[in-house]
Scaffold this active site. Sequence first.
Site, PDB file in Angstrom:
ATOM      1  N   HIS A 402      -0.215  10.384   2.989  1.00  0.00           N
ATOM      2  CA  HIS A 402      -1.398  10.501   2.158  1.00  0.00           C
ATOM      3  C   HIS A 402      -2.522  11.122   2.973  1.00  0.00           C
ATOM      4  CE1 HIS A 402      -5.032   8.600  -0.014  1.00  0.00           C
ATOM      5  NE2 HIS A 402      -4.587   9.596  -0.753  1.00  0.00           N
ATOM      6  N   HIS A 403      -3.059  12.245   2.479  1.00  0.00           N
ATOM      7  CA  HIS A 403      -4.195  12.922   3.095  1.00  0.00           C
ATOM      8  C   HIS A 403      -5.363  12.908   2.121  1.00  0.00           C
ATOM      9  CE1 HIS A 403      -1.535  15.536   5.989  1.00  0.00           C
ATOM     10  NE2 HIS A 403      -1.666  14.279   6.393  1.00  0.00           N
ATOM     11  N   GLU A 404      -6.224  11.910   2.212  1.00  0.00           N
ATOM     12  CA  GLU A 404      -7.460  11.913   1.449  1.00  0.00           C
ATOM     13  C   GLU A 404      -8.517  12.646   2.265  1.00  0.00           C
ATOM     14  OE1 GLU A 404     -10.154  12.153  -0.891  1.00  0.00           O
ATOM     15  OE2 GLU A 404      -8.559  10.917  -1.753  1.00  0.00           O
ATOM     16  N   HIS A 472      -4.219  15.523  -5.789  1.00  0.00           N
ATOM     17  CA  HIS A 472      -5.105  14.788  -6.688  1.00  0.00           C
ATOM     18  C   HIS A 472      -6.513  15.382  -6.622  1.00  0.00           C
ATOM     19  CE1 HIS A 472      -2.944  10.898  -7.903  1.00  0.00           C
ATOM     20  NE2 HIS A 472      -2.030  11.801  -7.573  1.00  0.00           N
ATOM     21  N   GLU A 491      -2.520  15.703 -10.121  1.00  0.00           N
ATOM     22  CA  GLU A 491      -3.132  14.721 -11.009  1.00  0.00           C
ATOM     23  C   GLU A 491      -3.924  15.505 -12.062  1.00  0.00           C
ATOM     24  OE1 GLU A 491      -5.778  10.704 -10.426  1.00  0.00           O
ATOM     25  OE2 GLU A 491      -6.468  12.565  -9.507  1.00  0.00           O
ATOM     26  N   GLU A 497      -4.381   5.172 -12.971  1.00  0.00           N
ATOM     27  CA  GLU A 497      -5.327   4.353 -12.208  1.00  0.00           C
ATOM     28  C   GLU A 497      -6.518   3.946 -13.071  1.00  0.00           C
ATOM     29  OE1 GLU A 497      -6.132   7.008  -9.009  1.00  0.00           O
ATOM     30  OE2 GLU A 497      -7.934   7.840  -9.928  1.00  0.00           O
TER      31      GLU A 497
END
Length: 694
Positions: A402-404, A472, A491, A497
Amino acid sequence: MRIIKYLVALFSSFMVAFPVYALEKIVIHSKNASIQLVLQNDGEGNFHYTVNYMGEEIIAPSHIGFRLNKPAVSLQKFDRLSIDTSSTEESWETVWGEEKVVHNSYKAIKYSMRDRLGSGILVNLYFRVYNDGVAFRYEFPEQQALAHFILGDENTTFKMNGNHTAFWIPGDYDSNEYQYNKTRLEDINAYTASAKEKDIALKSVYDSNAVQTPLLLKTDAGVFINIHEAALINYPVMQLHLNKTDHSFITHLVPDAVGNKAYLKTPFRTPWRTIIITGKATEMLSSRMIINCNEPSVIKDPSWIKPQKFIGMWWEMHIGKANWQKADGKHGANTENVKTYIDFASKNGFDGVLVEGWNEGWEDWFGNWKENVFDFVTPYPDYHIKSLSEYASSRGVKLIMHHETSGSVTNYERHMDTAFRYMLAHDINTVKTGYVGRIIPRGEYHDGQWMVNHFQRVAEKAARYKIMIEAHESVRPTGLHRTYPNWLSNEAARGNEFNNAPTLGLNPEHETILPFTRMMGGPMDYTPGFFRFRLNQYDSSRTTRVRTTLAKQLANFVIIYSPLQMAGDLPENYALYPDAFQFIRDVAVDWDETKILSAEPGDYIVMARKARNKDEWFAAAVTDENNRSVSFSFEFLEPGVRYEATMYRDGEAAHWETNPASYRIEKKKITSRTILPVKLAKGGGAAIHIRRLP
């Protein structure tokens, strides 16, 4: 993607060495004659296009044009220089998708023009006429009159012939996570719709009459129209501004930090403007116009690209069991917790485990427009990534990274190569990226040219490392998964969510609208599969809930397509209903064929899909807030062969609000002649696994 068959036949070509000033009218019919494109250039140089369906005018005469900021030129009157027409008939094989083989058939015209007002600028218009609509794009060819230029506006119009019913979300430069509205055109008000949305992190609504694409319209005569774009490259997102006086839309391109729309150099081609027109909702969902307007894959050997089913260490943060940050003592991404997810994935035949909150920086990541946030290679001390990746490998599972970015895109671009090398060093080949918050470079928007180019750069760089992408808070897709098949999903809409969003959440009709709107451009990471409906499991003060039945949650694995399909709930919640969970274990994520059996946007969808390279089918139906009866016709099955259908349906007393977990599982023997009626509860659904009998 392998081209199976290709045929282009030039059937007419007209070249003229001098401008045409007389009124001219060119008519092109689709191959089945249902669509008629009319091109007109009057004696004043005004160019219009009209689209008719079954003899009825659907797009009234609509104009084209541009305003350039540099050079300061208005391109709105043109002299026609030449016309070339052609026909294409081809089929091509997908790397993954809703079909193994996609057919592409259209007539085309290239209409070459020169600015009539003295600049000498040349513009080419390319039209394709399909059996289900029209696509067109502009080309600025290499020329002496124009090299580098700055785009001020694109003035393409889509003039409707009435006050149609519209399924729309507000025009917004930064977010497409809105609940869909169903109104007449004259009742569109983006500001009013936006004001109801209290749970979207960042909104940039700019006009009350602005809407986003894909935009679905339905005429009073029952004709469906979808306006969108294809092959969005090096150009801002197209939104639409409505003129309520004549029901026309004009393109509105997302600006950059200084108000310009795009910085371009000849030769350049814009994205395709797509208008899908059908008399049946089922035909709308079957259209492949948008993906066909994209270029073939740039990845010569895509054998490393694999659709996946996975679970995420994700939902527990949303419902209060854990947190992303380590500082508060509820850090979810710790080694022992992630091992339980790996064990669950391995036991149930899943391919991977997504882990959010694994890396340092979550204590101070959102809302400060801060540039240096994450470095994407520093795990929290309680997350032992090396031992976890080895443990996952021993269990036949892969971790998913996961790369936010928290919107700090300049920071991500600086770290991207290092981050991708770090992934490969830990045997990770899939990443979910995120862009929550205001964009850096400051002043840029999520849907402007700069970010469009960033998303393409990520796809291209990831392909060089043989990494698959799920994005996303991204630009909504325009079929580019054909060109970049490692960019598997996005997304780019209101996902599951929002079940935990306290203000509006997700309405039961949402899944009956998404396939007609957001998903026309490509797959969506929707994270279906919730088995606990009141979300106060770990926080008794929460009042949020999932507004569907359990059977509908199963059906969404078929209805809402993604080749990266995440089962959204917690392992302990799946343990509550192991017999229903079997469908999630069994359902495919890649398909040979898709059949739309019946549908009506905002009401219901019934479809069936054949698993890729298997003699198994999965069928599903979903409904809105109303209960209804639907029928599954199995004509798509091989005649003379017996099958067993395992059906997961709503219980007799099921109701999304009062009894969502009521379901029944039944086995039936069926053939291609079988018609199976099914009752759907309010907010309900049904899912069927079909196997060939020996």
